[in-house]
Design a protein around this motif. Structure first.
Motif, PDB file in Angstrom:
ATOM      1  N   VAL A 125       0.843  -1.202   0.000  1.00 48.92           N
ATOM      2  CA  VAL A 125       0.000   0.000   0.000  1.00 48.92           C
ATOM      3  C   VAL A 125       0.875   1.248   0.000  1.00 48.92           C
ATOM      4  CG1 VAL A 125      -1.629   1.351   1.381  1.00 48.92           C
ATOM      5  CG2 VAL A 125      -2.027  -1.080   1.007  1.00 48.92           C
ATOM      6  N   ARG A 126       1.910   1.249   0.826  1.00 50.77           N
ATOM      7  CA  ARG A 126       2.816   2.411   0.870  1.00 50.77           C
ATOM      8  C   ARG A 126       3.496   2.634  -0.474  1.00 50.77           C
ATOM      9  NH1 ARG A 126       5.969   0.417   5.163  1.00 50.77           N
ATOM     10  NH2 ARG A 126       4.348  -0.221   6.584  1.00 50.77           N
ATOM     11  N   LEU A 127       3.911   1.546  -1.129  1.00 47.02           N
ATOM     12  CA  LEU A 127       4.545   1.677  -2.444  1.00 47.02           C
ATOM     13  C   LEU A 127       3.566   2.220  -3.479  1.00 47.02           C
ATOM     14  CD1 LEU A 127       6.732  -1.544  -2.708  1.00 47.02           C
ATOM     15  CD2 LEU A 127       7.517   0.811  -2.543  1.00 47.02           C
ATOM     16  N   LYS A 128       2.331   1.761  -3.443  1.00 42.96           N
ATOM     17  CA  LYS A 128       1.332   2.249  -4.392  1.00 42.96           C
ATOM     18  C   LYS A 128       1.069   3.737  -4.205  1.00 42.96           C
ATOM     19  CE  LYS A 128      -1.495  -1.568  -5.884  1.00 42.96           C
ATOM     20  NZ  LYS A 128      -2.827  -2.132  -5.918  1.00 42.96           N
ATOM     21  N   LEU A 129       1.037   4.193  -2.973  1.00 42.52           N
ATOM     22  CA  LEU A 129       0.802   5.610  -2.711  1.00 42.52           C
ATOM     23  C   LEU A 129       1.971   6.461  -3.177  1.00 42.52           C
ATOM     24  CD1 LEU A 129      -0.831   5.453   0.839  1.00 42.52           C
ATOM     25  CD2 LEU A 129      -1.964   5.935  -1.346  1.00 42.52           C
ATOM     26  N   ARG A 130       3.163   5.919  -3.059  1.00 44.24           N
ATOM     27  CA  ARG A 130       4.358   6.669  -3.430  1.00 44.24           C
ATOM     28  C   ARG A 130       4.581   6.655  -4.930  1.00 44.24           C
ATOM     29  NH1 ARG A 130       9.583   4.825  -0.416  1.00 44.24           N
ATOM     30  NH2 ARG A 130       8.746   2.903  -1.239  1.00 44.24           N
ATOM     31  N   GLU A 131       4.279   5.563  -5.587  1.00 40.86           N
ATOM     32  CA  GLU A 131       4.524   5.405  -7.017  1.00 40.86           C
ATOM     33  C   GLU A 131       3.204   5.299  -7.764  1.00 40.86           C
ATOM     34  OE1 GLU A 131       7.049   2.045  -7.481  1.00 40.86           O
ATOM     35  OE2 GLU A 131       8.558   2.851  -6.141  1.00 40.86           O
ATOM     36  N   VAL A 132       2.532   6.416  -7.910  1.00 39.82           N
ATOM     37  CA  VAL A 132       1.233   6.429  -8.565  1.00 39.82           C
ATOM     38  C   VAL A 132       1.427   6.246 -10.066  1.00 39.82           C
ATOM     39  CG1 VAL A 132      -0.830   7.793  -8.996  1.00 39.82           C
ATOM     40  CG2 VAL A 132       0.309   7.923  -6.790  1.00 39.82           C
ATOM     41  N   THR A 133       0.737   5.268 -10.631  1.00 41.39           N
ATOM     42  CA  THR A 133       0.787   5.057 -12.072  1.00 41.39           C
ATOM     43  C   THR A 133      -0.534   5.493 -12.683  1.00 41.39           C
ATOM     44  OG1 THR A 133      -0.015   2.808 -11.791  1.00 41.39           O
ATOM     45  CG2 THR A 133       2.357   3.104 -11.897  1.00 41.39           C
ATOM     46  N   GLY A 134      -0.467   5.892 -13.925  1.00 39.50           N
ATOM     47  CA  GLY A 134      -1.687   6.306 -14.613  1.00 39.50           C
ATOM     48  C   GLY A 134      -2.248   7.609 -14.073  1.00 39.50           C
ATOM     49  N   ALA A 135      -1.361   8.509 -13.678  1.00 41.30           N
ATOM     50  CA  ALA A 135      -1.809   9.795 -13.160  1.00 41.30           C
ATOM     51  C   ALA A 135      -2.531  10.566 -14.260  1.00 41.30           C
ATOM     52  CB  ALA A 135      -0.621  10.599 -12.646  1.00 41.30           C
ATOM     53  N   GLU A 136      -3.347  11.510 -13.852  1.00 38.68           N
ATOM     54  CA  GLU A 136      -4.127  12.280 -14.822  1.00 38.68           C
ATOM     55  C   GLU A 136      -3.231  13.094 -15.744  1.00 38.68           C
ATOM     56  OE1 GLU A 136      -7.059  14.652 -12.894  1.00 38.68           O
ATOM     57  OE2 GLU A 136      -7.820  12.967 -11.736  1.00 38.68           O
ATOM     58  N   ARG A 137      -2.173  13.631 -15.199  1.00 33.45           N
ATOM     59  CA  ARG A 137      -1.268  14.437 -16.016  1.00 33.45           C
ATOM     60  C   ARG A 137      -0.138  13.572 -16.543  1.00 33.45           C
ATOM     61  NH1 ARG A 137       0.163  19.934 -13.170  1.00 33.45           N
ATOM     62  NH2 ARG A 137       2.098  19.159 -14.006  1.00 33.45           N
ATOM     63  N   CYS A 138       0.334  13.896 -17.691  1.00 26.53           N
ATOM     64  CA  CYS A 138       1.440  13.173 -18.305  1.00 26.53           C
ATOM     65  C   CYS A 138       2.725  13.513 -17.562  1.00 26.53           C
ATOM     66  CB  CYS A 138       1.561  13.566 -19.779  1.00 26.53           C
ATOM     67  SG  CYS A 138       2.903  12.737 -20.630  1.00 26.53           S
ATOM     68  N   ILE A 139       3.625  12.574 -17.475  1.00 24.25           N
ATOM     69  CA  ILE A 139       4.887  12.792 -16.776  1.00 24.25           C
ATOM     70  C   ILE A 139       5.715  13.890 -17.444  1.00 24.25           C
ATOM     71  CG2 ILE A 139       6.194  11.046 -18.026  1.00 24.25           C
ATOM     72  CD1 ILE A 139       6.525  11.639 -14.309  1.00 24.25           C
ATOM     73  N   SER A 140       5.580  14.040 -18.763  1.00 21.48           N
ATOM     74  CA  SER A 140       6.351  15.058 -19.462  1.00 21.48           C
ATOM     75  C   SER A 140       5.915  16.467 -19.076  1.00 21.48           C
ATOM     76  CB  SER A 140       6.249  14.870 -20.971  1.00 21.48           C
ATOM     77  OG  SER A 140       4.920  15.032 -21.384  1.00 21.48           O
ATOM     78  N   GLU A 141       4.698  16.622 -18.580  1.00 25.04           N
ATOM     79  CA  GLU A 141       4.245  17.936 -18.154  1.00 25.04           C
ATOM     80  C   GLU A 141       4.953  18.385 -16.874  1.00 25.04           C
ATOM     81  OE1 GLU A 141       0.040  17.742 -17.768  1.00 25.04           O
ATOM     82  OE2 GLU A 141      -0.281  17.374 -19.895  1.00 25.04           O
ATOM     83  N   ASN A 142       5.470  17.423 -16.112  1.00 27.32           N
ATOM     84  CA  ASN A 142       6.172  17.761 -14.881  1.00 27.32           C
ATOM     85  C   ASN A 142       7.583  18.254 -15.135  1.00 27.32           C
ATOM     86  OD1 ASN A 142       3.933  16.958 -13.456  1.00 27.32           O
ATOM     87  ND2 ASN A 142       4.680  14.872 -13.189  1.00 27.32           N
ATOM     88  N   CYS A 143       8.080  18.003 -16.319  1.00 26.87           N
ATOM     89  CA  CYS A 143       9.443  18.411 -16.667  1.00 26.87           C
ATOM     90  C   CYS A 143       9.431  19.894 -17.010  1.00 26.87           C
ATOM     91  CB  CYS A 143       9.941  17.591 -17.845  1.00 26.87           C
ATOM     92  SG  CYS A 143      11.641  17.953 -18.268  1.00 26.87           S
TER      93      CYS A 143
END
Length: 121
Positions: free
Chosen positions: A17-35
């Motif tokens: 559960v802790r790993l899932k909370l820390r490593e969220v997959t399929g987030a609403e925003r694309c990872i490239s938007e965080n760059c």
């Protein structure tokens, strides 16, 4: 034994559960938007040099370089698109890369086009 196995299962579940909370997959925003870093001036300049050099080489070689190196097509797919043999594609790619390196003033292909393979220099 039952309580010991229950404790192990509970701890395993809590860790998951802790790993899932820390490593969220399929987030609403694309990872490239965080760059938030943009390309620095050197990379922009180098991209322009590469584009100019690419337009200076023979069109048949340019087409093969774009198909195989940029778009990731297989030799078979590139041969079908260009209407020639696979050996011709390999030859055009090799000669095109050599001409491209010459236009860019590079000494070896590891510096620009390819990452060096282990055991090769």
């Amino acid at each position: 034994m039952k309580s010991w196995l229950f404790t192990i299962m509970r701890n395993t579940y809590n860790t998951a559960v802790r790993l899932k909370l820390r490593e969220v997959t399929g987030a609403e925003r694309c990872i490239s938007e965080n760059c938030s870093t943009s390309a620095n001036q050197e990379w922009v300049s180098r991209a322009r040099e590469l584009q100019d050099a690419l337009h200076e080489i023979h069109p048949e070689m340019r087409e093969v370089i774009i198909l195989v190196s940029v778009m990731g097509s297989s030799y078979e797919e590139a041969a079908e698109i260009c209407g020639c043999a696979i050996g011709t594609i390999k030859s055009r790619l090799n000669r095109g890369k050599a001409q491209l390196l010459e236009k860019l003033g590079e000494e070896n292909r590891h510096s620009v086009l390819e990452t060096p393979q282990q055991g090769r220099f």
